[in-house]
Design an enzyme around this catalytic site. Structure first.
Site, short mmCIF file in Angstrom:
data_model
loop_
_atom_site.label_atom_id
_atom_site.label_comp_id
_atom_site.label_asym_id
_atom_site.label_seq_id
_atom_site.Cartn_x
_atom_site.Cartn_y
_atom_site.Cartn_z
N VAL A 113 0.94 -1.04 0.02
CA VAL A 113 0.03 -0.06 0.11
C VAL A 113 0.72 1.23 -0.02
O VAL A 113 1.76 1.36 0.57
CB VAL A 113 -0.94 0.08 1.24
CG1 VAL A 113 -1.98 1.37 1.22
CG2 VAL A 113 -1.90 -1.20 1.29
N PHE A 114 0.56 2.17 -0.81
CA PHE A 114 1.41 3.41 -0.99
C PHE A 114 0.77 4.57 -0.30
O PHE A 114 -0.60 4.87 -0.44
CB PHE A 114 1.50 3.85 -2.36
CG PHE A 114 2.35 5.33 -2.52
CD1 PHE A 114 3.74 4.93 -2.37
CD2 PHE A 114 1.84 6.34 -2.99
CE1 PHE A 114 4.49 6.16 -2.39
CE2 PHE A 114 2.81 7.57 -3.14
CZ PHE A 114 3.91 7.53 -2.77
N GLY A 115 1.18 5.30 0.85
CA GLY A 115 0.75 6.15 1.76
C GLY A 115 1.29 7.37 1.20
O GLY A 115 2.78 7.89 1.33
N TYR A 116 0.54 8.63 0.98
CA TYR A 116 1.00 9.88 0.62
C TYR A 116 0.60 10.94 1.55
O TYR A 116 0.61 12.19 1.50
CB TYR A 116 0.80 10.37 -0.77
CG TYR A 116 -0.69 9.99 -1.20
CD1 TYR A 116 -1.43 11.34 -1.01
CD2 TYR A 116 -1.25 8.86 -1.76
CE1 TYR A 116 -3.00 11.10 -1.46
CE2 TYR A 116 -2.77 8.96 -1.78
CZ TYR A 116 -3.48 9.93 -1.80
OH TYR A 116 -4.82 10.01 -2.01
N GLY A 117 -0.57 10.46 2.42
CA GLY A 117 -1.10 11.49 3.49
C GLY A 117 -0.78 10.85 4.78
O GLY A 117 0.22 10.51 5.31
N SER A 118 -1.73 10.98 5.77
CA SER A 118 -1.70 10.64 7.15
C SER A 118 -1.09 9.20 7.31
O SER A 118 -0.58 8.96 8.28
CB SER A 118 -2.97 10.69 7.83
OG SER A 118 -4.07 9.69 7.13
N GLU B 9 -10.73 4.94 4.44
CA GLU B 9 -10.63 5.97 3.40
C GLU B 9 -11.99 5.71 2.80
O GLU B 9 -12.30 6.13 1.51
CB GLU B 9 -9.54 5.29 2.37
CG GLU B 9 -8.36 5.14 2.81
CD GLU B 9 -7.59 6.45 3.54
OE1 GLU B 9 -7.96 7.41 3.10
OE2 GLU B 9 -6.79 5.97 4.44
#
Length: 221
Positions: free
Chosen positions: A29-34, A126
């Site tokens: 999983v790619f996270g770009y926020g919290s 989400e």
């Protein structure tokens, strides 16, 4: 450490437009926020890297975490380069995005055997307008692809919580004052910027840097 996951049995979930990921296969999983600074699911590996051709922007309304139904906050989504440039074509102050522009984030490998449970958890986390997509993740040193087909949650432009072409100043005003069950909206922004800087000095792009500065200026007034 195993983090307990609780997902109500009756809940609105993130929309999936079809996914090549199959149950019980490895899940990244790619996270770009919290998710960069608040990983609330069990992982066994992580890679800090970047994706190309998308702008991270606070253009997704948050009614359940950093705002409310009557006073929504703003959280991150990813805008494709061509869409971003079209949205802000009449705003000379907004930086252009190309297919080579980078967005830094963290890719996490979900703990083996817990893929389905974690995906259900993330679908619920989400749920406010997000869709599942897949991206390639690049290494910051070699600039080569290190992970293919990594799952990411994005708020596409036709979802009901998309804020549209909100100027960076209008976005800053919302973030400065909004608050929800997960805390203040500005806390989300500041934690994200700090987490990125801890990983790499140039990981905070001009949009994020300007937004952070504007919010701080509003709060100080």
């Amino acid at each position: 450490m195993t983090i307990p996951l609780t997902v109500p049995s009756l809940c609105r979930k993130a929309i999936a437009l079809g996914t090549p990921w199959e149950a019980n296969r490895p899940l990244w999983v790619f996270g770009y926020g919290s998710i960069i600074y608040r990983v609330d699911f069990p992982i066994e590996a992580q890679v800090f890297g970047y994706i190309k051709g998308r702008q991270r922007a606070f253009l997704q309304e948050s009614h359940d975490h950093r705002g409310t139904e009557t006073n929504p906050g703003r959280v991150c989504t990813l805008i494709p380069a061509d869409q971003w440039n079209h949205m802000f074509s009449n705003d000379p102050g907004t930086p252009k995005v190309t297919d080579e522009s980078v967005c830094w984030g963290m890719a996490y490998k979900v703990k083996s055997g817990m893929e389905q449970e974690v995906k259900r958890h993330l679908d619920y986390r989400e749920k406010d307008g997000y869709t599942i997509d897949f991206v390639d993740v690049f290494d910051g040193d070699s600039n080569a692809v290190v992970l293919n087909n990594v799952m990411v949650y994005v708020g596409v432009s036709d979802n009901p919580s998309f804020a549209g072409a909100s100027s960076i100043r209008d976005t800053a005003k919302v973030i400065a004052y909004a608050e929800g069950p997960s805390g203040t909206n500005r806390e989300y922004l500041f934690h994200l910027c700090n987490a990125l800087r801890e990983k790499r000095s140039d990981a905070v792009d001009p949009y994020l840097e300007n937004l952070e500065r504007l919010v701080k200026d509003i709060v100080r007034q």
